[in-house]
Write a protein that holds these residues in place. Structure first.
Motif, PDB file in Angstrom:
ATOM      1  N   GLU A 275      29.595  16.036  41.106  1.00 21.85           N
ATOM      2  CA  GLU A 275      29.697  14.796  41.875  1.00 21.85           C
ATOM      3  C   GLU A 275      29.524  15.045  43.376  1.00 21.85           C
ATOM      4  O   GLU A 275      28.823  14.298  44.052  1.00 21.85           O
ATOM      5  CB  GLU A 275      31.064  14.162  41.590  1.00 21.85           C
ATOM      6  CG  GLU A 275      31.267  12.799  42.179  1.00 21.85           C
ATOM      7  CD  GLU A 275      32.612  12.220  41.811  1.00 21.85           C
ATOM      8  OE1 GLU A 275      32.633  11.268  41.015  1.00 21.85           O
ATOM      9  OE2 GLU A 275      33.636  12.730  42.291  1.00 21.85           O
TER      10      GLU A 275
ATOM     11  N   VAL B   2      33.738   9.749  32.434  1.00 22.21           N
ATOM     12  CA  VAL B   2      33.152  10.312  33.651  1.00 22.21           C
ATOM     13  C   VAL B   2      34.212  11.015  34.488  1.00 22.21           C
ATOM     14  O   VAL B   2      35.222  10.417  34.852  1.00 22.21           O
ATOM     15  CB  VAL B   2      32.478   9.203  34.494  1.00 22.21           C
ATOM     16  CG1 VAL B   2      31.868   9.779  35.754  1.00 22.21           C
ATOM     17  CG2 VAL B   2      31.441   8.463  33.668  1.00 22.21           C
TER      18      VAL B   2
ATOM     19  N   ARG C  34      30.848   3.245  40.416  1.00 21.28           N
ATOM     20  CA  ARG C  34      29.561   3.688  40.968  1.00 21.28           C
ATOM     21  C   ARG C  34      28.665   4.261  39.875  1.00 21.28           C
ATOM     22  O   ARG C  34      27.457   4.006  39.857  1.00 21.28           O
ATOM     23  CB  ARG C  34      29.791   4.734  42.072  1.00 21.28           C
ATOM     24  CG  ARG C  34      30.335   4.144  43.359  1.00 21.28           C
ATOM     25  CD  ARG C  34      30.329   5.129  44.512  1.00 21.28           C
ATOM     26  NE  ARG C  34      31.118   6.329  44.272  1.00 21.28           N
ATOM     27  CZ  ARG C  34      32.432   6.434  44.488  1.00 21.28           C
ATOM     28  NH1 ARG C  34      33.106   5.399  44.959  1.00 21.28           N
ATOM     29  NH2 ARG C  34      33.058   7.564  44.260  1.00 21.28           N
ATOM     30  N   TYR C  35      29.249   5.010  38.946  1.00 22.47           N
ATOM     31  CA  TYR C  35      28.461   5.600  37.852  1.00 22.47           C
ATOM     32  C   TYR C  35      27.872   4.491  36.970  1.00 22.47           C
ATOM     33  O   TYR C  35      26.704   4.544  36.585  1.00 22.47           O
ATOM     34  CB  TYR C  35      29.329   6.550  37.019  1.00 22.47           C
ATOM     35  CG  TYR C  35      28.533   7.555  36.237  1.00 22.47           C
ATOM     36  CD1 TYR C  35      28.105   8.740  36.828  1.00 22.47           C
ATOM     37  CD2 TYR C  35      28.201   7.329  34.906  1.00 22.47           C
ATOM     38  CE1 TYR C  35      27.366   9.675  36.114  1.00 22.47           C
ATOM     39  CE2 TYR C  35      27.467   8.246  34.189  1.00 22.47           C
ATOM     40  CZ  TYR C  35      27.057   9.426  34.798  1.00 22.47           C
ATOM     41  OH  TYR C  35      26.320  10.341  34.087  1.00 22.47           O
TER      42      TYR C  35
ATOM     43  N   VAL D   6      31.666   2.616  29.990  1.00 26.77           N
ATOM     44  CA  VAL D   6      32.122   3.663  30.898  1.00 26.77           C
ATOM     45  C   VAL D   6      33.642   3.575  31.017  1.00 26.77           C
ATOM     46  O   VAL D   6      34.181   2.511  31.323  1.00 26.77           O
ATOM     47  CB  VAL D   6      31.467   3.506  32.291  1.00 26.77           C
ATOM     48  CG1 VAL D   6      31.970   4.571  33.256  1.00 26.77           C
ATOM     49  CG2 VAL D   6      29.943   3.549  32.176  1.00 26.77           C
TER      50      VAL D   6
ATOM     51  N   SER E   7      33.906   5.689  38.718  1.00 23.94           N
ATOM     52  CA  SER E   7      33.384   5.138  37.457  1.00 23.94           C
ATOM     53  C   SER E   7      32.571   3.875  37.710  1.00 23.94           C
ATOM     54  O   SER E   7      31.544   3.649  37.067  1.00 23.94           O
ATOM     55  CB  SER E   7      34.525   4.845  36.477  1.00 23.94           C
ATOM     56  OG  SER E   7      35.077   6.048  36.000  1.00 23.94           O
TER      57      SER E   7
ATOM     58  N   VAL F 259      30.764  14.835  32.161  1.00 19.78           N
ATOM     59  CA  VAL F 259      30.727  13.499  31.551  1.00 19.78           C
ATOM     60  C   VAL F 259      30.757  13.710  30.043  1.00 19.78           C
ATOM     61  O   VAL F 259      29.849  14.314  29.473  1.00 19.78           O
ATOM     62  CB  VAL F 259      29.448  12.720  31.946  1.00 19.78           C
ATOM     63  CG1 VAL F 259      29.406  11.371  31.225  1.00 19.78           C
ATOM     64  CG2 VAL F 259      29.371  12.519  33.442  1.00 19.78           C
TER      65      VAL F 259
ATOM     66  N   PHE G 111      24.404  13.867  38.947  1.00 18.84           N
ATOM     67  CA  PHE G 111      25.148  13.043  38.007  1.00 18.84           C
ATOM     68  C   PHE G 111      24.644  13.154  36.574  1.00 18.84           C
ATOM     69  O   PHE G 111      24.980  12.332  35.728  1.00 18.84           O
ATOM     70  CB  PHE G 111      25.137  11.583  38.473  1.00 18.84           C
ATOM     71  CG  PHE G 111      25.832  11.409  39.793  1.00 18.84           C
ATOM     72  CD1 PHE G 111      27.215  11.410  39.868  1.00 18.84           C
ATOM     73  CD2 PHE G 111      25.111  11.282  40.959  1.00 18.84           C
ATOM     74  CE1 PHE G 111      27.863  11.265  41.087  1.00 18.84           C
ATOM     75  CE2 PHE G 111      25.743  11.140  42.190  1.00 18.84           C
ATOM     76  CZ  PHE G 111      27.128  11.132  42.248  1.00 18.84           C
TER      77      PHE G 111
END
Length: 138
Positions: free
Chosen positions: A35, A8, A78-79, A59, A76, A13, A40
């Motif tokens: 972002e 990410v 948060r993703y 991730v 990362s 990504v 996303f």
């Protein structure tokens, strides 16, 4: 059921998936994201999860060399939380220190042009992240 590996960044990504047995990682594509605008790539991610029968995510977690975390590691995190919430699947953070540099070195050694490297580096990093995770399980 397959595992999806993700590298990410703030603009892209990189995506890789495991084979059905969970032994090898194959690069799939690089999804363009923004972002700063809150895009996303979840629409494309949903298509890939369905297409590849994904059951979990790995991730990339870009920790600093001193093992501390910075803004990219927090992004990362948060993703990964977004993936868990959207798909109801587990998402593991995997230490990705030096994977992008290793991917770059591999592509240079394979004599891939600078222009071509730019288009595949994130996908290659996702493969390295996922393969590291898979190797640790087998």
């Amino acid at each position: 059921m397959r595992t999806m590996g993700l590298d990410v960044g703030s603009k892209t990504v990189g995506v890789a998936v495991s084979d059905a047995l969970g032994w090898t990682a194959q690069g799939i594509e690089t999804i363009k994201i923004d972002e700063s605008a809150g895009n996303f790539g979840m629409k494309r991610m949903k298509e890939l999860v369905k297409e590849h029968n994904v059951s979990s995510f790995v991730v990339g977690y870009p920790k600093n060399m001193d093992n501390s975390t910075g803004p990219r590691a927090e992004a990362s995190e948060r993703y990964a939380e977004m993936l868990k919430a959207k798909f109801g699947l587990p998402a593991v953070l995997w230490d990705e220190r030096l994977t992008t540099m290793a991917a770059e070195r591999t592509l240079i050694e394979a004599d891939v042009s600078r222009k071509k490297r730019k288009t595949v580096i994130d996908k290659m990093a996702a493969v390295m992240i996922l393969q590291g995770f898979l190797d640790s399980k087998n």
